[in-house]
Write an enzyme that holds these catalytic residues in place. Sequence first.
Site, mmCIF file in Angstrom:
data_model
loop_
_atom_site.group_PDB
_atom_site.id
_atom_site.type_symbol
_atom_site.label_atom_id
_atom_site.label_comp_id
_atom_site.label_asym_id
_atom_site.label_seq_id
_atom_site.Cartn_x
_atom_site.Cartn_y
_atom_site.Cartn_z
ATOM 1 N N HIS A 155 -5.028 43.643 31.665
ATOM 2 C CA HIS A 155 -5.377 44.554 30.548
ATOM 3 C C HIS A 155 -6.708 45.256 30.794
ATOM 4 O O HIS A 155 -7.397 45.622 29.849
ATOM 5 C CB HIS A 155 -5.433 43.804 29.214
ATOM 6 C CG HIS A 155 -4.247 42.929 28.965
ATOM 7 N ND1 HIS A 155 -3.094 43.370 28.361
ATOM 8 C CD2 HIS A 155 -4.032 41.620 29.303
ATOM 9 C CE1 HIS A 155 -2.218 42.364 28.302
ATOM 10 N NE2 HIS A 155 -2.756 41.310 28.886
ATOM 11 N N SER A 276 -21.090 68.952 42.506
ATOM 12 C CA SER A 276 -20.828 69.821 41.362
ATOM 13 C C SER A 276 -21.613 71.107 41.541
ATOM 14 O O SER A 276 -22.713 71.104 42.094
ATOM 15 C CB SER A 276 -21.266 69.110 40.083
ATOM 16 O OG SER A 276 -21.568 70.050 39.072
ATOM 17 N N LYS A 282 -24.372 65.127 41.139
ATOM 18 C CA LYS A 282 -23.010 64.611 41.141
ATOM 19 C C LYS A 282 -22.442 64.327 42.527
ATOM 20 O O LYS A 282 -22.670 65.058 43.474
ATOM 21 C CB LYS A 282 -22.084 65.603 40.435
ATOM 22 C CG LYS A 282 -22.332 65.687 38.948
ATOM 23 C CD LYS A 282 -21.677 64.557 38.203
ATOM 24 C CE LYS A 282 -20.254 64.928 37.897
ATOM 25 N NZ LYS A 282 -19.578 63.855 37.188
ATOM 26 N N GLU A 289 -8.913 61.532 43.268
ATOM 27 C CA GLU A 289 -8.287 62.123 42.073
ATOM 28 C C GLU A 289 -7.101 63.007 42.470
ATOM 29 O O GLU A 289 -6.056 63.019 41.820
ATOM 30 C CB GLU A 289 -9.305 62.955 41.295
ATOM 31 C CG GLU A 289 -10.417 62.134 40.681
ATOM 32 C CD GLU A 289 -11.550 63.025 40.180
ATOM 33 O OE1 GLU A 289 -11.375 63.651 39.138
ATOM 34 O OE2 GLU A 289 -12.588 63.104 40.864
#
Length: 463
Positions: A155, A276, A282, A289
């Site tokens: 979980h 970024s 960043k 992804e």
Amino acid sequence: MALWSGRFEEGVSEFTQRFGASLPVDKALYAQDIAGSKAHSAMLANQGVISQEDKEQIHQGLDAIQKRIEAGDFVWDINNEDIHMSVESELIAAIGDAGARLHTGRSRNDQVCTDTRLYAKQRAKDLMAANLSLREALLDQAQKHFDVVLPGYTHLQHAQPVLFSHHMLAYVWMLTRDFHRLEEAMNAADANPLGSAALAGTTYPLDRFQTAETLGFSRVIPNSLDAVSDRDFLLDLMYACSVSCIHLSRLCEEIILWSTSEFGFVTLSDSFSTGSSIMPQKKNPDFAELIRGKSGRVVGDLVALLVTMKSLPLAYNKDLQEDKEGAIDAAKTLEDCYVCAAGMISTMTIHPDAMMAQTKKGYLEATDLADYLAKKGLPFRKAHEVSGHLVLLCEKRGCTLADLTLDDLKAECDLFESDVAAVLDLRSIAAARTTYGGTGNEAVKVQLQEALAAFEADSAKLG
Ligand code: ARG
């Protein structure tokens, strides 16, 4: 004019020509198309349907066309609807009547699925090789960081400590199954439809076993209707690709989580990260992804063909022309994802301290505390309750189970003795899970040997 234009008085419009053409997609199958035509013409000559001289001319003509395609000198003309007509009309233009005899006893219906089966077999094999590279990267990390302990989750909550190598091996096993699914897909494609002609076979004395042998098919499809209309092998390939993409999406999801400041379990190398355009600090896990996201299109490719196939009557229908684009895309996408994931995994840095630090949170020892009491004779359900009470006590005090004194423990159950300290050590907790397939160090060593043996056996299949 099209090669089939004999019974027509008018041509199609430029729009419908383009709409009906598959050439932009199926020119990727040029090598398979040429191999199929060489096998067919050699068999025609052996069976006395065409002369040996015709066959020689056809082969030379086809070889020249292949060279031109590979050199980028071939002019693709959309008026030749597909790869089959492109190659054939070029051949006829180059060698005349011998070229015009090539299509004897053949239809584009058996031709297209011959090409597609050859292509699917090759791509499944390419994917099996790429699958092995990713497995190797995961196996390397599992071996390099064998003893590292991190929290195992259920979980997404801290559950019990597990070895990092155990966690990596879970993905190795998923990918091992994927390899076998790809192998199954390769076998599904490995059957010869050539010689089925349009749908019913042909009156020429074709030897379908001969073309099977020449093309490397291990069997011949026994029903001509089924042969020209079956695309199960592409569904199998895309299903194998889809499942593997789903596995990669799970792996990448964890990498993405693990590389957050909250987790800090891994750092991706700069070569598998991006920055970024506005936030200078960043470092984003874009490639993880992207792999996670690509699963959507591959599953879409599978679903698209499933729906195309639904309710299709026998035998060939033009709907079937929709089969190749998704299959080519699914294979290419998975191959790229394997390559990218392998590079990302093999270059990522593991942070054992951050993993270990997290094992101290979330009472990962609670099950072992209950097991300790159960082993001393307390029924497990009661032991579970005692351990639960101790967790509650820790919650109230804001401390860990390891912070509790023997008196604290005894106050809850008098079976606790000083030897309890040994079961509260997180490394020992992981190590104690000695069941086959468990996370104990000895069990994981056995598992690692099995995963390596499966890797070796699968590598040997690719020669
Ligand atoms: N371009 C077609 C395809 O990809 C080849 C077979 C066409 N056959 C036909 N009878 N129109 O399916």
